[in-house]
Design an enzyme around this catalytic site. Structure first.
Site, short mmCIF file in Angstrom:
data_model
loop_
_atom_site.label_atom_id
_atom_site.label_comp_id
_atom_site.label_asym_id
_atom_site.label_seq_id
_atom_site.Cartn_x
_atom_site.Cartn_y
_atom_site.Cartn_z
N LYS A 71 0.23 2.59 4.23
CA LYS A 71 0.99 1.57 3.50
C LYS A 71 0.37 0.18 3.69
CE LYS A 71 4.19 4.03 1.51
NZ LYS A 71 4.25 4.16 0.04
N TYR B 258 1.56 6.97 8.13
CA TYR B 258 2.38 6.25 7.16
C TYR B 258 2.10 4.75 7.22
CZ TYR B 258 6.50 4.83 4.50
OH TYR B 258 7.34 4.28 3.56
#
Length: 294
Positions: A192, A188
């Site tokens: 991102k 994640y």
């Protein structure tokens, strides 16, 4: 010392957890500021995407909502129409990992509404917050990149021409995780972080399109529930209207000088404008770069 690195990578401004006066959408709702505009939002079947679609509809925009599952997407579209009786809503099922499906969703939007002025790449995913990066299933780990990076790329690529025509806006939903190194969240946080750089490239290569990567705040979403083992409802979460109102503000033309930068919905944008604009612009702030403090 926290095992989470990057917690100090923040701006020294007031942090908000709900809509504050400077970005209140009520004047935009009353003036129907976005009437005649068309907004396409991915990941719009629930959570932040659905809340944002409703906010734009309340401000007069026509909205195209995109998500994988037709059933929940139709429910989202019905909820928007229920909240805004005159809303013009198009629901298009598509998986953002599939370039052709996203292209077709954009074309369906153009066929229905004739233009696209704002695109919000909101679809995202993550694996469970646990384990080390080598202990995660490799296909699951890589799938996070397929959704969070390839999905944003597919969405921009499919919409670049109508956005150039309208001199419009592209917002990619990022995360504070882009600035953190959280054990158990490698897929994640890395994906991102890459989203932020992708937005910087859009700004460089397509200067007629205003673009931002936005941390939406700490919102209690289905993704939160799916990726954490604990029941986080006891935590004080931010209002889902905060990121929606922030996006309305960002696409209003009032802060185009922030083009190509990472922002947090929690940051007071009025304070940033008044007190930090000059240094952010002159120093090239709020972008990914190597910084050596000495």
């Amino acid at each position: 010392m926290s095992i989470i690195n990057g917690l100090d990578e923040n701006l020294p401004v007031t942090h908000h957890h709900d809509v504050y006066p400077a970005i209140s959408p009520e004047p935009l709702f009353a003036a129907q500021t976005y009437r005649g505009k068309v907004v396409l939002i991915t990941g719009a079947s629930r959570g932040i995407g659905a809340e944002t679609a409703t906010a734009y509809a309340r401000a007069g925009a026509s909205v195209a909502v995109v998500a994988r599952w037709k059933g929940t997407l139709d429910e989202s579209a019905a909820a928007i129409r229920s909240a805004v009786s005159e809303a013009q809503v198009l629901a298009v099922p598509a998986d953002v990992r599939d370039a052709k499906a996203v292209h077709d969703a954009v074309q369906a939007t153009l066929s229905r509404f004739g233009q696209i002025d704002i695109v919000i790449a909101n679809a995202g995913t993550a694996t469970k917050l646990s384990g080390t990066l080598d202990s995660k299933d490799p296909d699951d780990w890589w799938n996070t990149f397929e959704v969070n990076i390839r999905g944003v790329y597919n969405t921009f690529r499919a919409s670049v021409m109508p956005l150039k025509t309208s001199k419009g806006y592209f917002i990619a939903i990022s995360s504070v995780g882009a600035q953190l190194r959280v054990p158990g969240a490698s897929d994640y946080c890395i994906s991102k972080h890459a989203v932020n750089r992708l937005v910087e490239y859009i700004a460089i290569e397509h200067p007629s399109i205003k673009t931002f990567s936005l941390h939406p705040g700490e919102i209690y979403t289905q993704l939160q529930k799916d990726t954490r083992d604990v029941d986080d409802r006891s935590v004080k979460y931010d209002s889902p209207l905060l990121p929606a109102a922030t996006m309305l503000y960002l696409t209003s033309g009032r802060v185009d000088w922030l083009n190509g930068r990472y922002l947090s919905a929690n940051w007071d944008l009025e304070v940033i404008e008044k007190e930090m604009k000059e240094i952010i612009v002159t120093k090239g702030g709020l972008v990914n770069k190597l910084c050596i403090p000495f």
